[in-house]
Design a protein around this motif. Sequence first.
Motif, PDB file in Angstrom:
ATOM      1  N   LEU A  41       0.827  -1.208   0.000  1.00 53.23           N
ATOM      2  CA  LEU A  41       0.000   0.000   0.000  1.00 53.23           C
ATOM      3  C   LEU A  41       0.861   1.259   0.000  1.00 53.23           C
ATOM      4  O   LEU A  41       0.568   2.225  -0.718  1.00 53.23           O
ATOM      5  CB  LEU A  41      -0.928   0.008   1.215  1.00 53.23           C
ATOM      6  N   LEU A  42       1.898   1.264   0.809  1.00 56.39           N
ATOM      7  CA  LEU A  42       2.768   2.440   0.866  1.00 56.39           C
ATOM      8  C   LEU A  42       3.456   2.692  -0.470  1.00 56.39           C
ATOM      9  O   LEU A  42       3.592   3.842  -0.903  1.00 56.39           O
ATOM     10  CB  LEU A  42       3.820   2.260   1.962  1.00 56.39           C
ATOM     11  N   GLU A  43       3.890   1.632  -1.125  1.00 58.15           N
ATOM     12  CA  GLU A  43       4.566   1.786  -2.412  1.00 58.15           C
ATOM     13  C   GLU A  43       3.636   2.370  -3.469  1.00 58.15           C
ATOM     14  O   GLU A  43       4.076   3.109  -4.355  1.00 58.15           O
ATOM     15  CB  GLU A  43       5.103   0.432  -2.877  1.00 58.15           C
ATOM     16  N   ALA A  44       2.340   2.045  -3.370  1.00 59.04           N
ATOM     17  CA  ALA A  44       1.381   2.497  -4.381  1.00 59.04           C
ATOM     18  C   ALA A  44       0.676   3.796  -4.008  1.00 59.04           C
ATOM     19  O   ALA A  44       0.018   4.404  -4.857  1.00 59.04           O
ATOM     20  CB  ALA A  44       0.335   1.405  -4.621  1.00 59.04           C
ATOM     21  N   HIS A  45       0.795   4.224  -2.754  1.00 54.24           N
ATOM     22  CA  HIS A  45       0.067   5.411  -2.300  1.00 54.24           C
ATOM     23  C   HIS A  45       0.483   6.640  -3.105  1.00 54.24           C
ATOM     24  O   HIS A  45       1.670   6.930  -3.259  1.00 54.24           O
ATOM     25  CB  HIS A  45       0.341   5.654  -0.811  1.00 54.24           C
ATOM     26  N   GLY A  46      -0.520   7.342  -3.636  1.00 57.19           N
ATOM     27  CA  GLY A  46      -0.254   8.526  -4.436  1.00 57.19           C
ATOM     28  C   GLY A  46       0.030   8.233  -5.890  1.00 57.19           C
ATOM     29  O   GLY A  46       0.279   9.155  -6.672  1.00 57.19           O
ATOM     30  N   ARG A  47      -0.035   6.960  -6.275  1.00 56.47           N
ATOM     31  CA  ARG A  47       0.277   6.594  -7.658  1.00 56.47           C
ATOM     32  C   ARG A  47      -0.798   5.699  -8.260  1.00 56.47           C
ATOM     33  O   ARG A  47      -0.516   4.864  -9.114  1.00 56.47           O
ATOM     34  CB  ARG A  47       1.631   5.880  -7.712  1.00 56.47           C
ATOM     35  N   VAL A  48      -2.038   5.871  -7.816  1.00 55.42           N
ATOM     36  CA  VAL A  48      -3.141   5.063  -8.336  1.00 55.42           C
ATOM     37  C   VAL A  48      -3.566   5.614  -9.692  1.00 55.42           C
ATOM     38  O   VAL A  48      -3.968   6.770  -9.806  1.00 55.42           O
ATOM     39  CB  VAL A  48      -4.336   5.069  -7.364  1.00 55.42           C
ATOM     40  N   ALA A  49      -3.475   4.777 -10.717  1.00 56.21           N
ATOM     41  CA  ALA A  49      -3.774   5.235 -12.075  1.00 56.21           C
ATOM     42  C   ALA A  49      -5.210   4.943 -12.488  1.00 56.21           C
ATOM     43  O   ALA A  49      -5.773   5.637 -13.331  1.00 56.21           O
ATOM     44  CB  ALA A  49      -2.804   4.579 -13.065  1.00 56.21           C
ATOM     45  N   HIS A  50      -5.807   3.909 -11.899  1.00 52.80           N
ATOM     46  CA  HIS A  50      -7.140   3.494 -12.348  1.00 52.80           C
ATOM     47  C   HIS A  50      -8.002   3.166 -11.138  1.00 52.80           C
ATOM     48  O   HIS A  50      -7.585   2.418 -10.254  1.00 52.80           O
ATOM     49  CB  HIS A  50      -7.027   2.274 -13.261  1.00 52.80           C
TER      50      HIS A  50
END
Length: 225
Positions: free
Chosen positions: A20-29
């Motif tokens: 979750l931390l790695e993806a936070h702020g980088r959600v594309a869809h």
Amino acid sequence: MERRLLEVARRAAHEAGRLLLEAHGRVAHVETKSSYADLVTEVDRAAERVIAGAIAREAGPGHEVLGEEAFAAGAAPVTSLDDLAAVPHLWVVDPLDGTTNFVHGVPFFAVSIAYLCRGETRFGVIHDPVRDTWYEAVRGAGFMENGQPRRVSAEETLRRSLLATGFQYDAAGEGRLNLRHFAAVARQSRNVRALGSAALALALVAAGRLSGFLGLRLRPWGGAA
């Protein structure tokens, strides 16, 4: 055995939290489920796969997983954990509690994992990966925040209570009902916060930081841990 299973839950929550931390702020869809406000991302699904995989590898045979995203994808409907009281080993998982916060970049979300044995909750783990905070409750052993014992608030009056709430996704149904309750309680309490994560709000109640939580018809994974 339960001590070993608690370690399984901790490792699974840690691994999912890191994702979750790695993806936070980088959600594309972003997709929707039951309504325009009921959101899901591939990150939710990936985190659930991580947790389910860890349980399958480490817990042993005969363990079933009830996950929010598998349910949303068409698994058999479950409205209450009573429906699964006969299951010997049941894990109730919310891989990303606070998806709307997550999508909008609000750093308040959690991983929630509970383990039930024939309908009885044996332990729950809630991990806040942003603050690296761990909330754990074990039947008969109390509640811990980062390894330190905590107790619920001793406050007995609404006038001096800080509360939390959540609003249902279906604005035409439970949402309106909850708004009426919210308005009534807000007038009598010190204040009411809508935090966006039922799991974290309930953990803060258990830790004594909030005096209570107002929620209607939470899904099983929303408050299991």
